[in-house]
Write an enzyme that holds these catalytic residues in place. Structure first.
Site, mmCIF file in Angstrom:
data_model
loop_
_atom_site.group_PDB
_atom_site.id
_atom_site.type_symbol
_atom_site.label_atom_id
_atom_site.label_comp_id
_atom_site.label_asym_id
_atom_site.label_seq_id
_atom_site.Cartn_x
_atom_site.Cartn_y
_atom_site.Cartn_z
ATOM 1 N N TYR A 141 0.817 -1.215 0.000
ATOM 2 C CA TYR A 141 0.000 0.000 0.000
ATOM 3 C C TYR A 141 0.852 1.267 0.000
ATOM 4 C CZ TYR A 141 -3.933 -3.065 1.161
ATOM 5 O OH TYR A 141 -4.889 -4.059 1.152
ATOM 6 N N LYS A 192 3.734 -15.165 1.557
ATOM 7 C CA LYS A 192 3.677 -15.999 0.358
ATOM 8 C C LYS A 192 5.117 -16.213 -0.112
ATOM 9 C CE LYS A 192 0.566 -16.819 -2.226
ATOM 10 N NZ LYS A 192 0.012 -18.182 -2.505
ATOM 11 N N ASP A 225 -2.617 -17.743 1.684
ATOM 12 C CA ASP A 225 -3.837 -18.315 1.085
ATOM 13 C C ASP A 225 -4.314 -19.521 1.888
ATOM 14 O OD1 ASP A 225 -1.465 -19.498 0.189
ATOM 15 O OD2 ASP A 225 -2.354 -20.232 -1.673
ATOM 16 N N ASP A 249 -4.942 -7.154 5.851
ATOM 17 C CA ASP A 249 -6.193 -6.472 5.522
ATOM 18 C C ASP A 249 -7.285 -7.516 5.260
ATOM 19 O OD1 ASP A 249 -8.043 -4.607 4.760
ATOM 20 O OD2 ASP A 249 -6.909 -3.819 3.066
ATOM 21 N N ASP A 253 -10.266 -9.042 8.136
ATOM 22 C CA ASP A 253 -11.693 -8.909 7.830
ATOM 23 C C ASP A 253 -12.375 -10.277 7.842
ATOM 24 O OD1 ASP A 253 -11.806 -6.209 7.632
ATOM 25 O OD2 ASP A 253 -12.570 -6.152 5.587
#
Ligand code: NAD
Length: 365
Positions: A141, A192, A225, A249, A253
């Site tokens: 970001y 990852k 993942d 993020d 959530d």
């Protein structure tokens, strides 16, 4: 020692829920003798209306001086046409950036009384209590280069860059290990590293830090993942999850929805401690300003009240008071008292102020 708290209610339901937090703080000051000096200011759309900017310089100065910040929520349709850098949300991002609040702590707790609010089977989420530690001020970001460019062949290309330095990884990993020591001593680090170099570095640095300083904590690694999948399959295998800005993020959530209600979940954003040991910190519910119900007096104030409990615990070390406040919330839920967002269809509900009354009554009891 008196603690200076800056309260920034913000927009929409922010002022409604923060009013209940104010009553709770007053109760602890009066009944438990906690020393708190509380000042209040504007952030977000209401600040834009007053000052032409969503975070005035004087407010930022007060935020830097405070021992902790309690925030409601910002934003709303009224400001949807305001320039991007003056939007209510820009004020919140600026505050996080300026105070370098690099560690975002998001607990996902399932209260027994709200088991039915989760979309997962009760046996999967009963007793769930996990903490997601998300890096908040670096990663994709913020990485450069970034932007949208037009290529010589006329095609357009969007670019963002995932970057992490050793020090950025180490400081967030430290927060996770320290937290784990206060909990079940288990950290799962997610990246990852199978497809990203920044993930390889992340895994190597976390592993080294663990061996050097935190061998008493159990460390595991997981691809992000897989973590997303495991959170649905068997969320109770986790205690503390530490991850980067982007994966955090998404995963935080996802984890919050295991509990079934946005109106119940608090969060903390922490910076680095200075030489005197003071650590910038902001506490806020994870929900937004809920313009659809603002002004109706039905918003659930519990996420904000639980944010104050996190402030007691992580900024002030007031553990018995944090426990007392969390227990009060739990007993209110056990008594069947519900705002509409956490009520079964057809059941009687209470409004924001009555929920505040119920928490105060539970504290008294
Ligand atoms: P939201 O969280 O405001 O609302 C989503 C849904 O949940 C709505 O139906 C709302 O009524 C309900 N809800 C949220 N909090 C509740 C509570 N305490 N009690 C009862 N119901 C509650 O998210 P949104 O609708 O996507 O965003 C609305 C505005 O809030 C936008 O301007 C957005 O940018 C802003 N926002 C701000 C923050 C923040 O300040 N940290 C976070 C998220 C969104």
């Amino acid at each position: 020692m008196t603690k200076n708290i800056l309260v920034l209610p913000g927009d929409g339901i922010g002022p409604e829920v923060m009013a209940q937090v104010g009553r709770v703080l007053d109760w602890f000051a009066a009944k438990r003798g906690l020393g708190m000096t509380i000042t209040q200011d504007l952030i977000g759309g209401c600040a834009y209306d007053r000052d032409g900017v969503p975070l005035a310089p004087a407010t930022l100065k007060a935020a830097r001086a405070a021992d902790a910040i309690l925030l409601g929520a910002v934003g709303g349709p009224k400001w949807s046409k305001v320039a991007y850098d003056k939007r209510p949300e820009a004020g919140l991002l600026m505050l996080r950036k300026e105070l370098e609040l690099f560690a975002n702590l998001r607990p996902a707790i399932v209260f027994d009384a709200l088991l039915e609010a989760s979309t997962l089977k009760p046996e999967v989420v009963r007793g769930l209590d996990i903490m997601i530690v998300r890096e908040l001020t670096s990663g994709v970001y913020f990485g450069e280069p970034r932007g949208i460019e037009t290529l010589p062949n006329g095609e357009r290309r969007g670019v963002n860059t995932q970057v992490y330095t050793t020090s950025e990884i180490l400081r967030i990993a430290r927060v996770a290990f320290e937290l784990a020591r206060q909990r079940s001593k288990k950290v799962c680090s997610c990246e990852k590293s199978n497809v990203m170099e920044s993930g390889i570095l992340w895994r190597e640095e976390v592993t080294k830090l663990h061996a050097a300083e935190y061998a008493d904590v159990e460390l595991s690694h997981m691809y992000a993942d897989n973590c997303a999948m495991q959170l649905l399959r068997n969320p109770k295998q986790f205690d503390v999850i530490v991850t980067d800005n982007l994966f955090g993020d998404v995963l935080s959530d996802e984890a919050s929805m295991l509990t079934g209600s946005l109106g119940m979940l608090p969060s903390a954003s922490l910076g680095a401690a200075d030489a005197s040991g003071k650590r910038p910190a902001m506490y806020e519910p994870i929900h937004g300003s809920a313009p659809d119900i603002a002004g109706k007096g039905i918003a659930n104030p519990l996420a904000s009240i639980l944010s104050a409990a996190m402030m007691f615990r992580y900024s002030f070390g007031w553990m018995p008071e944090a426990d007392a406040l969390e227990s009060a919330v739990e007993s209110v839920l056990n008594a069947g008292i519900r705002t509409p967002d956490i009520a079964q269809p057809g059941l009687k509900t209470v409004g924001t102020a009555a929920m505040g009354d119920a928490v105060l009554a539970a504290l008294e009891a």
